[in-house]
Motif scaffolding. Structure first.
Motif, mmCIF file in Angstrom:
data_model
loop_
_atom_site.group_PDB
_atom_site.id
_atom_site.type_symbol
_atom_site.label_atom_id
_atom_site.label_comp_id
_atom_site.label_asym_id
_atom_site.label_seq_id
_atom_site.Cartn_x
_atom_site.Cartn_y
_atom_site.Cartn_z
ATOM 1 N N GLY A 175 4.778 2.822 -5.374
ATOM 2 C CA GLY A 175 3.530 3.076 -6.093
ATOM 3 C C GLY A 175 2.542 3.938 -5.336
ATOM 4 N N ALA A 176 2.713 4.054 -4.001
ATOM 5 C CA ALA A 176 1.789 4.864 -3.202
ATOM 6 C C ALA A 176 2.506 5.903 -2.349
ATOM 7 N N GLY A 177 3.837 5.876 -2.352
ATOM 8 C CA GLY A 177 4.601 6.871 -1.604
ATOM 9 C C GLY A 177 4.533 6.710 -0.102
ATOM 10 N N LEU A 178 4.262 5.503 0.384
ATOM 11 C CA LEU A 178 4.151 5.301 1.822
ATOM 12 C C LEU A 178 5.525 5.232 2.486
ATOM 13 N N ARG A 179 5.567 5.609 3.752
ATOM 14 C CA ARG A 179 6.720 5.302 4.593
ATOM 15 C C ARG A 179 6.656 3.818 4.916
ATOM 16 N N ILE A 180 7.803 3.205 5.224
ATOM 17 C CA ILE A 180 7.797 1.766 5.492
ATOM 18 C C ILE A 180 6.935 1.450 6.710
ATOM 19 N N SER A 181 6.939 2.320 7.721
ATOM 20 C CA SER A 181 6.109 2.085 8.907
ATOM 21 C C SER A 181 4.629 2.140 8.548
ATOM 22 N N GLU A 182 4.269 2.995 7.592
ATOM 23 C CA GLU A 182 2.877 3.100 7.163
ATOM 24 C C GLU A 182 2.452 1.854 6.396
ATOM 25 N N ALA A 183 3.335 1.350 5.530
ATOM 26 C CA ALA A 183 3.016 0.139 4.777
ATOM 27 C C ALA A 183 2.810 -1.039 5.718
ATOM 28 N N LEU A 184 3.674 -1.137 6.739
ATOM 29 C CA LEU A 184 3.591 -2.273 7.657
ATOM 30 C C LEU A 184 2.455 -2.113 8.665
ATOM 31 N N SER A 185 1.825 -0.949 8.696
ATOM 32 C CA SER A 185 0.683 -0.754 9.598
ATOM 33 C C SER A 185 -0.642 -1.168 8.950
ATOM 34 N N LEU A 186 -0.616 -1.528 7.681
ATOM 35 C CA LEU A 186 -1.848 -1.910 6.991
ATOM 36 C C LEU A 186 -2.415 -3.205 7.573
ATOM 37 N N ASP A 196 -9.198 0.416 -3.983
ATOM 38 C CA ASP A 196 -8.360 1.271 -4.823
ATOM 39 C C ASP A 196 -7.858 2.505 -4.072
ATOM 40 N N GLN A 197 -8.137 2.585 -2.780
ATOM 41 C CA GLN A 197 -7.581 3.652 -1.954
ATOM 42 C C GLN A 197 -7.574 3.192 -0.496
ATOM 43 N N VAL A 198 -6.716 3.813 0.284
ATOM 44 C CA VAL A 198 -6.590 3.418 1.674
ATOM 45 C C VAL A 198 -6.322 4.666 2.511
ATOM 46 N N THR A 199 -6.856 4.682 3.723
ATOM 47 C CA THR A 199 -6.627 5.802 4.635
ATOM 48 C C THR A 199 -5.428 5.485 5.510
ATOM 49 N N ILE A 200 -4.419 6.343 5.445
ATOM 50 C CA ILE A 200 -3.170 6.146 6.174
ATOM 51 C C ILE A 200 -3.101 7.147 7.325
ATOM 52 N N LEU A 201 -2.708 6.662 8.492
ATOM 53 C CA LEU A 201 -2.481 7.534 9.642
ATOM 54 C C LEU A 201 -0.985 7.795 9.712
ATOM 55 N N GLY A 202 -0.563 8.988 9.302
ATOM 56 C CA GLY A 202 0.850 9.312 9.200
ATOM 57 C C GLY A 202 1.399 9.985 10.435
ATOM 58 N N LYS A 203 2.459 10.754 10.251
ATOM 59 C CA LYS A 203 3.113 11.430 11.367
ATOM 60 C C LYS A 203 2.147 12.401 12.040
ATOM 61 N N GLY A 204 2.243 12.460 13.366
ATOM 62 C CA GLY A 204 1.378 13.358 14.106
ATOM 63 C C GLY A 204 -0.072 12.932 14.131
ATOM 64 N N GLY A 205 -0.335 11.657 13.756
ATOM 65 C CA GLY A 205 -1.705 11.176 13.748
ATOM 66 C C GLY A 205 -2.547 11.779 12.647
ATOM 67 N N LYS A 206 -1.890 12.353 11.616
ATOM 68 C CA LYS A 206 -2.628 13.004 10.535
ATOM 69 C C LYS A 206 -3.045 11.965 9.496
ATOM 70 N N ALA A 207 -4.343 11.914 9.206
ATOM 71 C CA ALA A 207 -4.874 10.943 8.243
ATOM 72 C C ALA A 207 -4.850 11.518 6.836
ATOM 73 N N ARG A 208 -4.565 10.652 5.879
ATOM 74 C CA ARG A 208 -4.627 11.058 4.472
ATOM 75 C C ARG A 208 -5.120 9.883 3.638
ATOM 76 N N MET A 209 -5.765 10.196 2.528
ATOM 77 C CA MET A 209 -6.261 9.175 1.624
ATOM 78 C C MET A 209 -5.236 8.956 0.520
ATOM 79 N N VAL A 210 -4.845 7.705 0.312
ATOM 80 C CA VAL A 210 -3.824 7.378 -0.683
ATOM 81 C C VAL A 210 -4.416 6.407 -1.701
ATOM 82 N N PRO A 211 -4.352 6.727 -2.992
ATOM 83 C CA PRO A 211 -4.846 5.792 -4.002
ATOM 84 C C PRO A 211 -3.892 4.624 -4.191
ATOM 85 N N LEU A 212 -4.447 3.455 -4.470
ATOM 86 C CA LEU A 212 -3.652 2.270 -4.768
ATOM 87 C C LEU A 212 -3.841 1.936 -6.249
ATOM 88 N N ILE A 213 -2.796 2.140 -7.034
ATOM 89 C CA ILE A 213 -2.891 1.883 -8.471
ATOM 90 C C ILE A 213 -2.891 0.374 -8.728
#
Length: 325
Positions: A175-186, A196-213
């Protein structure tokens, strides 16, 4: 207890140091530090680099008769590098893994040249093995929904909170397209109040805003309501059976069991749900640039592969249904 990414990276770095001569070990330590601090690579990526370089050095040790020193690396011939790759190939290593090993060695060689430690010209003279391009393998919409539905595992002898936990993690992947490591980092504070949204720190330390439906928020709320452990605001949101941070392997095992029950192929993994998120969005008219941002891809070309998946699915449906196909 499952090892953290930092612990795994430290273990891989220790193996690398053990495989290297003292001067190479010193240079390798500086290389890994640069990967961490200048390029901001994650512990998991550093672990992979360290592991791959240690395998190269171990094979060079077998080939040369002793752990290679910096002077030995500079004196390597293309034939020496080919012999190392051939030895790994004889071990049954796939071409894609050989490409990765060569990439790690070349990254280390660039570091040596940049620091004035010598040039390993033989690495540039060897062509990487050809790797066939494979498309991502998403699951169908119905299968993705079933995997993220706790009712699918109603017959399993597991506590309701465990089923709700796994369903919430899988809902985040699909539903949010997260990597499993990103989901478990919440953490609980990141989803507090039904955010209704969360800031994810992805690969390379790059932050992105992801909506939560809404279905994703509901799955998380169901899990939080049933979880028997006190969830500290900054602690891990998803807990294992004994209260520690949930291991990705537990989620993978849950999907393996459901895969058999649902008759899905081996390609139906937790990561396939992330592929499904992108593919299904694209099929419904999603904008490629927006999907890139949601996935956290650094390059649009990485996201464009999903256009090929969509075309392949269209052609498969055509061949199955068209009377003249």
């Amino acid at each position: 207890m499952a090892m953290s990414d930092q612990d795994k990276a430290a273990r891989a770095e220790g193996a690398l140091m053990a495989a290297a001569a003292p001067d190479v070990a010193r240079a390798a330590r500086a290389w890994l530090d640069r990967l961490a601090h200048e390029r901001r690579l994650s512990p998991k990526t550093r672990e992979a680099y360290a592991r791959d370089l240690s395998l190269v050095l171990l094979r060079l040790k077998d080939h040369l008769g002793a752990p290679p020193r910096l002077g030995d690396l500079a004196a390597l011939r293309p034939a020496d590098v080919r012999a190392v790759l051939a030895a790994r190939r004889a071990d049954g290593v796939a071409p894609r893994t050989l490409v990765r090993l060569l990439a790690a060695a070349r990254s280390f060689a660039r570091h040596l040249e940049r620091e004035g430690e010598g040039k390993v010209g033989a690495l540039a003279a060897v062509r990487a093995p050809k790797v066939g391009k494979s498309l991502p393998k998403p699951v169908s919409v119905d299968a993705a929904r079933a995997l993220a539905d706790p009712a699918t595992r109603a017959g399993e002898d597991r506590e309701p909170w465990v089923l709700a936990r796994d369903a919430a993690v899988l809902a985040l992947l699909y539903g949010a397209g997260l990597r499993i490591s990103e989901a478990l980092s919440l953490t609980p504070v990141m989803v507090a109040g039904g955010a209704d949204q969360v800031t994810i720190l992805g690969k390379g330390g790059k932050a992105r805003m992801v909506p939560l439906i809404a279905p994703v928020r509901a799955a998380i709320a169901d899990y939080v309501a049933l979880c028997p452990y006190a969830l500290e605001a900054e602690g891990p949101l998803f807990r294992g059976a004994k209260g520690a941070k949930l291991s990705p392997r537990i989620v993978q095992g849950a999907v393996e069991r459901m895969r058999g029950a649902l008759g899905l192929p081996a390609s139906a993994t937790p990561h396939a749900l992330r592929h499904s998120f992108a593919t299904h969005l694209l099929a419904r008219g999603g904008d490629l640039r927006s999907i890139q941002e949601l996935l956290g891809h650094a390059s649009l070309s990485t996201t464009q592969i999903y256009t090929q998946v969509d075309q392949a699915a269209l052609m498969a449906a055509y061949r199955a249904a068209h009377p003249r196909a």
